[in-house]
Scaffold this motif. Structure first.
Motif, PDB file in Angstrom:
ATOM      1  N   ASP A 152      25.770 -48.986  21.620  1.00 11.83           N
ATOM      2  CA  ASP A 152      26.511 -50.172  22.068  1.00 11.83           C
ATOM      3  C   ASP A 152      25.853 -50.724  23.333  1.00 11.83           C
ATOM      4  OD1 ASP A 152      27.268 -48.048  23.679  1.00 11.83           O
ATOM      5  OD2 ASP A 152      29.390 -48.555  23.735  1.00 11.83           O
ATOM      6  N   ASP A 210      24.421 -41.505  28.447  1.00 12.19           N
ATOM      7  CA  ASP A 210      23.635 -41.580  27.206  1.00 12.19           C
ATOM      8  C   ASP A 210      22.228 -40.996  27.336  1.00 12.19           C
ATOM      9  OD1 ASP A 210      25.875 -42.697  26.104  1.00 12.19           O
ATOM     10  OD2 ASP A 210      25.142 -44.755  26.139  1.00 12.19           O
ATOM     11  N   ILE A 253      25.225 -42.981  20.601  1.00 18.92           N
ATOM     12  CA  ILE A 253      25.590 -43.199  22.017  1.00 18.92           C
ATOM     13  C   ILE A 253      26.577 -44.358  22.175  1.00 18.92           C
ATOM     14  CG2 ILE A 253      23.586 -42.035  22.990  1.00 18.92           C
ATOM     15  CD1 ILE A 253      22.184 -44.726  23.300  1.00 18.92           C
ATOM     16  N   GLY A 254      27.313 -44.628  21.128  1.00 20.94           N
ATOM     17  CA  GLY A 254      28.396 -45.606  21.165  1.00 20.94           C
ATOM     18  C   GLY A 254      29.546 -45.080  20.312  1.00 20.94           C
ATOM     19  N   ASN A 290      33.736 -43.608  23.858  1.00 21.26           N
ATOM     20  CA  ASN A 290      33.137 -43.660  22.516  1.00 21.26           C
ATOM     21  C   ASN A 290      34.078 -43.103  21.454  1.00 21.26           C
ATOM     22  OD1 ASN A 290      30.838 -44.802  23.532  1.00 21.26           O
ATOM     23  ND2 ASN A 290      29.683 -42.881  23.642  1.00 21.26           N
ATOM     24  N   ASP A 322      23.848 -47.426  30.717  1.00 21.64           N
ATOM     25  CA  ASP A 322      23.228 -46.138  30.355  1.00 21.64           C
ATOM     26  C   ASP A 322      22.587 -46.160  28.979  1.00 21.64           C
ATOM     27  OD1 ASP A 322      25.776 -46.236  29.153  1.00 21.64           O
ATOM     28  OD2 ASP A 322      25.954 -44.056  29.169  1.00 21.64           O
ATOM     29  N   ASP A 323      23.048 -47.048  28.072  1.00 16.89           N
ATOM     30  CA  ASP A 323      22.386 -47.160  26.762  1.00 16.89           C
ATOM     31  C   ASP A 323      20.945 -47.640  26.925  1.00 16.89           C
ATOM     32  OD1 ASP A 323      25.424 -47.677  26.258  1.00 16.89           O
ATOM     33  OD2 ASP A 323      24.620 -47.128  24.285  1.00 16.89           O
TER      34      ASP A 323
HETATM   35 CA    CA Z   1      26.870 -46.167  25.102  1.00 17.57          CA
END
Ligand code: CA
Ligand code: RIB
Length: 291
Positions: free
Chosen positions: A13, A226, A120-121, A157, A19-20
């Motif tokens: 996301d 993440d 990671i979402g 998440n 952080d993504d």
């Molecule tokens: Ca994320």
């Protein structure tokens, strides 16, 4: 003899929390990983795909396919007008036509002997893929940022789509869970943000811009949720994992989205991170991000 690279699909996301983008920067600068695709999830997918493609352009990796995914969770609330805000809008950046994320995940699992998913979402895309094609489950290795144990506070998440999380956790797939109780320990200082910005290459310039936008909009320095999750794919000595039985709370007046560590036999078997070598992780992350 060169080691066979594991095929990695990143489901992200990107564009909300910065952080993504840091996790993607880590993965793109890590030759140990072969990224077979990036799927976006949760609200504003087209916008997130443009942010992703812009990042791939800056890193010289426009060959990596980018797919849009689920806009809303399987059940319940979502804010369809909310645009994430740790990135500029890069406008429409064309990519090759691809199926929706859940179908792309199934295709990737079919095409390869094994598929690692860096989730990671929220888990909507992964949950949909598993629900649609459960025969891919034995091929999957899921490394996910999500949940937390021993704390009655839901993590983003999971709480964004608890039903999807439950499908994923109860699927029987090989899962490593890196939760908030561990990721919260890993934060950039102002000096570390400035160090990245000071390097002055196009990749660090982009990360610097996104981090500043995040800091201005969210009011605190980046927390490395993440990138820590994806670091488990690179370095075996940073995180300690323990076998846990995890229940995902999908009901509850106050507890929806909790990941409950139950040792009485029920719950999905996962390996959950329980500790991290914070300084060594940040040192290695910085080394990779400034390449
Ligand atoms: Ca994320
Ligand atoms: O709770 C932290 C998670 O929520 C991270 O994946 C962050 O990027 C946000 O999506």
């Amino acid at each position: 003899m060169e080691q066979k690279k594991s095929k990695l699909l990143i489901d992200t996301d990107i564009g909300g929390d910065v952080d993504d983008a840091l996790a993607l920067g880590l993965a793109l600068n890590s030759p140990e990983l072969e990224i077979v695709g990036i799927t976006n999830v949760y609200l504003a997918n087209q916008w997130r795909a443009n942010v992703t493609r812009n990042m791939l352009r800056v890193y010289g990796r426009e060959d990596i396919p980018v797919c849009t995914g689920a806009e809303k969770p399987l059940i319940g609330w979502w804010d369809e007008n909310r645009i994430p805000n740790s990135s500029r809008d890069f406008g429409e950046i064309a990519g090759s036509p691809l199926p929706p994320a859940c179908d792309f995940i199934v295709q990737m699992a079919e095409q390869h002997e094994e598929l690692t998913i860096g989730a990671i979402g929220p888990l909507t895309n992964v949950g949909l893929a598993i629900a649609k094609a459960p025969y891919i489950i034995p091929k999957l290795h899921i490394v996910m940022m999500g949940g937390q144990i021993n704390r009655a506070h839901p993590e983003w998440n999971i709480v964004c789509d608890p039903e999807a999380a439950r499908i994923v956790f109860e699927s029987g797939a090989d899962i490593r869970m890196i939760g908030l109780d561990v990721t919260n320990q890993c934060r950039f200082t102002r000096e570390e943000v400035d160090y990245i910005k000071g390097i002055g290459n196009p990749r660090t310039d982009l990360l610097g811009e996104m981090m500043e936008m995040f800091i201005a909009n969210f009011g605190y320095l980046p927390i490395l949720h993440d990138p820590l999750a994806l670091s488990a794919l690179l370095w075996k000595d940073l995180l300690t994992f323990a076998e846990k039985k995890i229940l995902i709370e999908t009901g509850g007046q106050y507890t929806r989205g909790l990941t409950i560590d139950c040792d009485w036999g029920e719950g999905a078997s996962v390996r959950a991170a329980v500790s991290v070598n914070v300084e060594e992780f940040k040192k290695r992350l910085l080394e990779r991000l400034v390449l």
